[in-house]
Design an enzyme around this catalytic site. Sequence first.
Site, PDB file in Angstrom:
ATOM      1  N   MET A  28     -12.702 -70.210  47.780  1.00  0.00           N
ATOM      2  CA  MET A  28     -11.452 -70.919  47.530  1.00  0.00           C
ATOM      3  C   MET A  28     -10.524 -70.044  46.683  1.00  0.00           C
ATOM      4  SD  MET A  28     -12.419 -74.906  47.422  1.00  0.00           S
ATOM      5  CE  MET A  28     -12.793 -75.037  45.696  1.00  0.00           C
ATOM      6  N   LEU A  31     -10.527 -65.069  42.635  1.00  0.00           N
ATOM      7  CA  LEU A  31     -11.821 -64.379  42.669  1.00  0.00           C
ATOM      8  C   LEU A  31     -12.260 -63.889  41.300  1.00  0.00           C
ATOM      9  CD1 LEU A  31     -11.431 -62.280  45.963  1.00  0.00           C
ATOM     10  CD2 LEU A  31     -12.252 -64.627  45.674  1.00  0.00           C
ATOM     11  N   HIS A  35     -17.774 -64.145  42.976  1.00  0.00           N
ATOM     12  CA  HIS A  35     -17.330 -63.914  44.357  1.00  0.00           C
ATOM     13  C   HIS A  35     -17.526 -62.444  44.748  1.00  0.00           C
ATOM     14  CE1 HIS A  35     -14.393 -67.188  43.029  1.00  0.00           C
ATOM     15  NE2 HIS A  35     -15.021 -67.762  44.032  1.00  0.00           N
ATOM     16  N   GLN A 146     -25.729 -69.080  44.705  1.00  0.00           N
ATOM     17  CA  GLN A 146     -26.763 -70.037  44.296  1.00  0.00           C
ATOM     18  C   GLN A 146     -26.247 -70.965  43.188  1.00  0.00           C
ATOM     19  OE1 GLN A 146     -29.518 -70.038  46.138  1.00  0.00           O
ATOM     20  NE2 GLN A 146     -30.364 -71.812  45.052  1.00  0.00           N
ATOM     21  N   VAL A 174     -23.881 -65.242  39.088  1.00  0.00           N
ATOM     22  CA  VAL A 174     -23.387 -64.235  38.140  1.00  0.00           C
ATOM     23  C   VAL A 174     -22.869 -64.976  36.908  1.00  0.00           C
ATOM     24  CG1 VAL A 174     -21.708 -62.383  37.775  1.00  0.00           C
ATOM     25  CG2 VAL A 174     -22.820 -62.662  40.003  1.00  0.00           C
ATOM     26  N   MET A 182     -20.166 -68.006  36.061  1.00  0.00           N
ATOM     27  CA  MET A 182     -18.745 -67.760  36.370  1.00  0.00           C
ATOM     28  C   MET A 182     -18.257 -68.803  37.361  1.00  0.00           C
ATOM     29  SD  MET A 182     -18.215 -63.740  36.459  1.00  0.00           S
ATOM     30  CE  MET A 182     -18.588 -62.774  35.012  1.00  0.00           C
TER      31      MET A 182
END
Length: 290
Positions: A28, A31, A35, A146, A174, A182
């Site tokens: 979406m 970034l 991403h 995940q 991440v 994030m």
Amino acid sequence: MQKIERIAQLRDFLRPHRERRLGLVPTMGYLHEGHLSLIRQAAKECEQVVVSVFVNPLQFGPGEDLDRYPRDLERDQKLAGEAGADILFTPGVGEMYPNGAKTTVRITGLTDRLCGASRPGHFDGVATVVSKLFHIVEPDRAYFGQKDAQQVAVIQQMVQDLNFPVEVVSCPTVREADGLAMSSRNVYLSPEERKQAAILYKTLREATREREAGRLCRAAEAVQFIRERLEKAEGLLIDYVEVLSYPELEPLDRLDGDRSIAAVAVRLGSTRLIDNVIWPQEEGTRCTSP
Ligand SMILES: Nc1ncnc2c1ncn2[C@@H]1O[C@H](COP(=O)(O)OP(=O)(O)OP(=O)(O)O)[C@@H](O)[C@H]1O
Ligand SMILES: CC(C)(CO)[C@@H](O)C(=O)[O-]
Ligand code: BAL
């Protein structure tokens, strides 16, 4: 790096290269490193990488943050290109839903719990747009984070049930230096809320350690352990804390058998945050339709 807004133009662009292994990273936008890790993984494994940026109205409920969702296409284009994307697909709402959304893809069962329960209709919107993206792009592999573990389970189920010829790759979450997963929505957090937000992963890590030390053996104990700690955090409202089997998302008793997920969703001020850990811990998965 090519930026493409039209479905027909994207198909024309991809048609001569169909022999190349094609990776899709649906996003979406706005970034961040989460991403970019998916894009880098896709670029490592695929000869051509499409990153889609589409803030999908179908997956937002009434009163959610569709209107204020952060957007910065220019920056996304630069970052995606640097991470190895070949095409940034940026359709508008009219391009994706020219007739409104009269067709919906719904996955039952898996969507009854967690975010499916607290965001009714959310996964119908996700499944519908992801199936459209799969039809439009026809990727060999599609990459998901995940962090949105239920989303991964739902997409894997959809791919199996609807025989999409695509391999679903899930990539590790991440995190910021203090462990916060994030998320584009982290920009909504005030400096105070941002500090508080670290409690999510800190608590999940503590629970992981307790489980590994054999001191948390049952799902209910793990839920209680996590809840008690989150309830003490000032200004934080718990949406859910659940420990379920993964990827089936069924209730569990003991934690020493099947793979499980400890998943949390909370509100900090006006921001909804989610996080999870998979037990035993693992580094992402792969799944193809039969
Ligand atoms: N921290 C992260 N680590 C790995 N993957 C991530 C992370 N954050 C998002 N992703 C993945 O990136 C893809 C696109 O997600 P999305 O654009 O919704 O980003 P987001 O930061 O999760 O935004 P949101 O604030 O809506 O949760 C999804 O597959 C998502 O799971
Ligand atoms: C997969 C997705 C791009 C579908 O809109 C979205 O749910 C997301 O960003 O995780
Ligand atoms: N990353 C999940 C998309 C959403 O919250 O709508």
